[in-house]
Design a protein around this motif. Structure first.
Motif, mmCIF file in Angstrom:
data_model
loop_
_atom_site.group_PDB
_atom_site.id
_atom_site.type_symbol
_atom_site.label_atom_id
_atom_site.label_comp_id
_atom_site.label_asym_id
_atom_site.label_seq_id
_atom_site.Cartn_x
_atom_site.Cartn_y
_atom_site.Cartn_z
ATOM 1 N N CYS A 66 4.601 12.500 -0.006
ATOM 2 C CA CYS A 66 4.802 11.863 1.282
ATOM 3 C C CYS A 66 3.977 10.346 1.279
ATOM 4 O O CYS A 66 5.059 9.097 1.283
ATOM 5 C CB CYS A 66 3.959 11.962 2.640
ATOM 6 N N ALA A 67 2.857 10.188 1.291
ATOM 7 C CA ALA A 67 2.327 9.065 1.172
ATOM 8 C C ALA A 67 2.759 8.034 -0.577
ATOM 9 O O ALA A 67 3.589 7.001 -0.174
ATOM 10 C CB ALA A 67 0.810 8.938 1.195
ATOM 11 N N ILE A 68 2.674 8.865 -1.400
ATOM 12 C CA ILE A 68 3.701 8.131 -2.427
ATOM 13 C C ILE A 68 4.427 7.688 -2.550
ATOM 14 O O ILE A 68 5.332 6.919 -3.401
ATOM 15 C CB ILE A 68 2.814 8.720 -4.439
ATOM 16 N N ALA A 69 5.572 8.401 -2.031
ATOM 17 C CA ALA A 69 6.525 8.067 -1.957
ATOM 18 C C ALA A 69 7.410 7.460 -1.272
ATOM 19 O O ALA A 69 8.415 6.946 -1.232
ATOM 20 C CB ALA A 69 7.796 10.333 -1.631
ATOM 21 N N GLY A 70 6.665 7.560 0.460
ATOM 22 C CA GLY A 70 6.607 6.274 1.307
ATOM 23 C C GLY A 70 6.689 5.295 0.771
ATOM 24 O O GLY A 70 7.829 4.418 1.435
ATOM 25 N N TYR A 71 5.511 5.375 -0.305
ATOM 26 C CA TYR A 71 5.264 3.584 0.168
ATOM 27 C C TYR A 71 5.811 2.997 -1.559
ATOM 28 O O TYR A 71 6.610 1.680 -1.494
ATOM 29 C CB TYR A 71 3.830 3.987 -0.822
ATOM 30 N N SER A 72 6.750 3.742 -2.438
ATOM 31 C CA SER A 72 6.610 3.991 -2.986
ATOM 32 C C SER A 72 8.714 3.738 -2.807
ATOM 33 O O SER A 72 8.596 2.613 -3.244
ATOM 34 C CB SER A 72 7.277 4.598 -4.580
ATOM 35 N N PHE A 73 8.919 3.519 -2.278
ATOM 36 C CA PHE A 73 10.068 3.500 -1.845
ATOM 37 C C PHE A 73 10.444 2.658 -0.882
ATOM 38 O O PHE A 73 11.176 1.433 -1.499
ATOM 39 C CB PHE A 73 10.966 4.518 -1.692
ATOM 40 N N THR A 74 9.940 2.290 -0.478
ATOM 41 C CA THR A 74 9.460 0.744 1.114
ATOM 42 C C THR A 74 10.116 -0.239 -0.202
ATOM 43 O O THR A 74 9.719 -1.011 0.346
ATOM 44 C CB THR A 74 8.686 1.749 2.120
ATOM 45 N N VAL A 75 8.307 -0.567 -0.425
ATOM 46 C CA VAL A 75 8.017 -1.242 -1.251
ATOM 47 C C VAL A 75 8.704 -1.847 -2.473
ATOM 48 O O VAL A 75 8.835 -3.145 -2.429
ATOM 49 C CB VAL A 75 6.687 -1.932 -1.248
ATOM 50 N N SER A 76 9.284 -0.449 -3.055
ATOM 51 C CA SER A 76 10.499 -1.461 -3.569
ATOM 52 C C SER A 76 11.546 -1.663 -3.402
ATOM 53 O O SER A 76 11.945 -2.942 -4.219
ATOM 54 C CB SER A 76 10.588 0.115 -4.600
#
Length: 472
Positions: A391-401
């Motif tokens: 959840c942390a990596i998917a959420g961070y990557s998608f949102t910041v990208s």
């Protein structure tokens, strides 16, 4: 034999004009020789992805993806030397990002590395550089057939800086919060696969659908041979990618190599099984290649943590799950034509979850130091830790990208997406001079000598008249 010890008073590892800096590794040289050999092998992943993507796209945009294979390596290498390595692996800094202690690779030379005391830091730095480059190359598939090349390279530099480097820090630095949280990620299921898959999805969302997306199409790759060749190079490179992630030449590394190959094979079996059921016993070479990649993605976080037969299960399950999600882009209503999110995003999530179930202390302990167990060892809480990582990596990557791409999209002159005329013409004719893939008659609308033979066929083939939808 005792491992070398880092001396903060000599951060570069000693003055070679006064002392023999090789002496500290005496008797341990096989470790950095092995990791250096793995680094050479990992390099093959970059042209492998370029060949794979080039074969899957329509011929008129195939050259652009070969070109990006080299350009992304060049841009990411500059970023890594400039500040990327320091942001991810500096010895000081916090749980979320490093400092600029090693800006410009200051003091990165022959001292024991922060990742493994038996590796000179320069070897560790190069090995990790290729991880970053491969990750950025994977996500480039999100710009499939409509992304402008120069803006994609600028995006690559900043994405590596504000997405990959923090995620690598979280996961692999001894100061990282996921590292201290004890989430298991042996070789990059999170920072490499989940992150690139989610970023590619964001890229496709910001660019919008291709022109005429959804029209009836044979959905054929322009060159299945390139797809097969690219998969072979990726698979070969992955053996070094996962095998070197032990950061030493231990028995754990040997098991990781075996598990990687096994999962790639069972991934093929899982994908082909679903294809046979869907298509009444018929096969697909592209499907088999996708299955291999799905299996390799699934085993990445677990390669040095699970037993041989459970590695086979992880590859098989990941292949089945990814193959069963053939229509995921239609469900999401996003034109992510290379299926980077399906294979790397979803595949990485499946692999990370299964790692929490199947990780075994008896395998991780093969390096003589690690004890990493999952639910199979009675450590059920590990599944929760893996879900938190996902959840942390998917959420961070998608949102910041998405935010980064949205900002770049509205910078005057940036033009993330090519204009309509260039998209219809193809990226190769619009952005390259005097070069293309295959038959020159395709570009010039007439029969002429081919680069490999002579053709009297019409200037465009049926599968090139409408955009292709499916692929890796």
């Amino acid at each position: 034999m005792a491992a070398p010890v880092y001396n903060a008073s000599m951060p570069e590892g000693g003055d070679p004009t006064k002392v023999d800096v090789n002496a500290q590794y005496a008797g341990l040289e096989y470790n950095y020789i092995y990791i250096t050999a793995c680094t050479f092998i990992v390099f093959l992943i970059l042209p492998g992805i370029a060949f794979l993507y080039s074969g899957l796209t329509r011929r008129k945009s195939a050259l652009a993806l070969l070109f990006q294979g080299f350009m992304i390596l060049a841009v990411v290498t500059f970023q890594w030397l400039f500040w990327g390595y320091s942001l991810a692996y500096s010895r000081n800094g916090g749980p979320f990002i490093g400092t600029l202690q090693n800006f410009g690779l200051k003091n990165v030379m022959v001292a024991p590395s922060p990742g493994s005391a038996v590796l000179p830091e320069i070897v560790f730095c190069l090995f990790q550089l290729l991880f970053c480059a491969c990750t950025v190359m994977i996500l480039a598939g999100g710009a499939f057939e409509r992304g402008n090349i120069w803006p994609s390279l600028i995006f690559s530099f900043f994405w590596a800086t504000i997405v990959y480097c923090p995620l690598a820090r979280w996961t692999w630095s001894s100061n990282g919060w996921l590292y201290k949280f004890e989430a298991i990620d042996f070789a990059g299921g999170g920072p490499v696969h989940i992150a690139s898959g989610c970023a590619a999805l964001a890229y496709a969302l910001v660019l919008g659908k291709r022109l005429h997306h959804g029209e009836a199409s044979p959905r054929k790759p322009h060159n299945t041979t390139l797809v097969f060749l690219g998969t072979v190079l990726i698979w070969t490179g992955w053996l070094g990618f996962n095998g070197g992630s032990s950061l030493n030449a231990s028995m754990r590394a040997m098991v990781a190599v075996f598990n990687t190959n096994t999962a790639g094979c069972t991934g093929i079996l899982g994908w082909v099984l679903v294809d046979m059921i869907k298509h009444k016993g018929r096969f697909s070479v592209v499907g088999a290649c996708e299955g291999a990649i799905a299996g390799l993605v699934g085993i990445t976080p677990a390669a040095g943590c699970v037993s041989l037969w459970l590695a086979a299960c992880i590859g098989f399950i990941t292949g089945i799950v990814c193959s069963s999600l053939q229509n995921i882009n239609d469900w999401l209503r996003i034109d992510e034509g290379m299926d980077v999110f399906k294979l790397h995003g979803v595949g990485g999530m499946v692999g990370a979850f299964l790692t929490g179930l199947f990780a075994s202390e008896s395998i991780s302990a093969l390096d003589g130091a690690s004890l990493t167990g999952g639910a199979i060892d009675g450590n059920g809480i590990q599944v929760g830790r893996q879900l938190a990582e996902i959840c942390a990596i998917a959420g961070y990557s998608f949102t910041v990208s998405y935010i980064l791409l949205f900002i770049l999209k509205y910078i005057p002159g940036m033009r993330l997406r090519v204009d309509e005329a260039s998209e219809m013409m193809g990226l190769d004719r619009a952005q390259f001079f005097d070069e293309q893939i295959g038959d020159w008659s395709i570009a010039h609308g007439m029969s002429s000598p081919m680069m490999m033979g002579v053709s009297k066929e019409p200037s465009g083939s049926k599968d090139e008249q409408t955009p292709k939808k499916s692929g890796v």
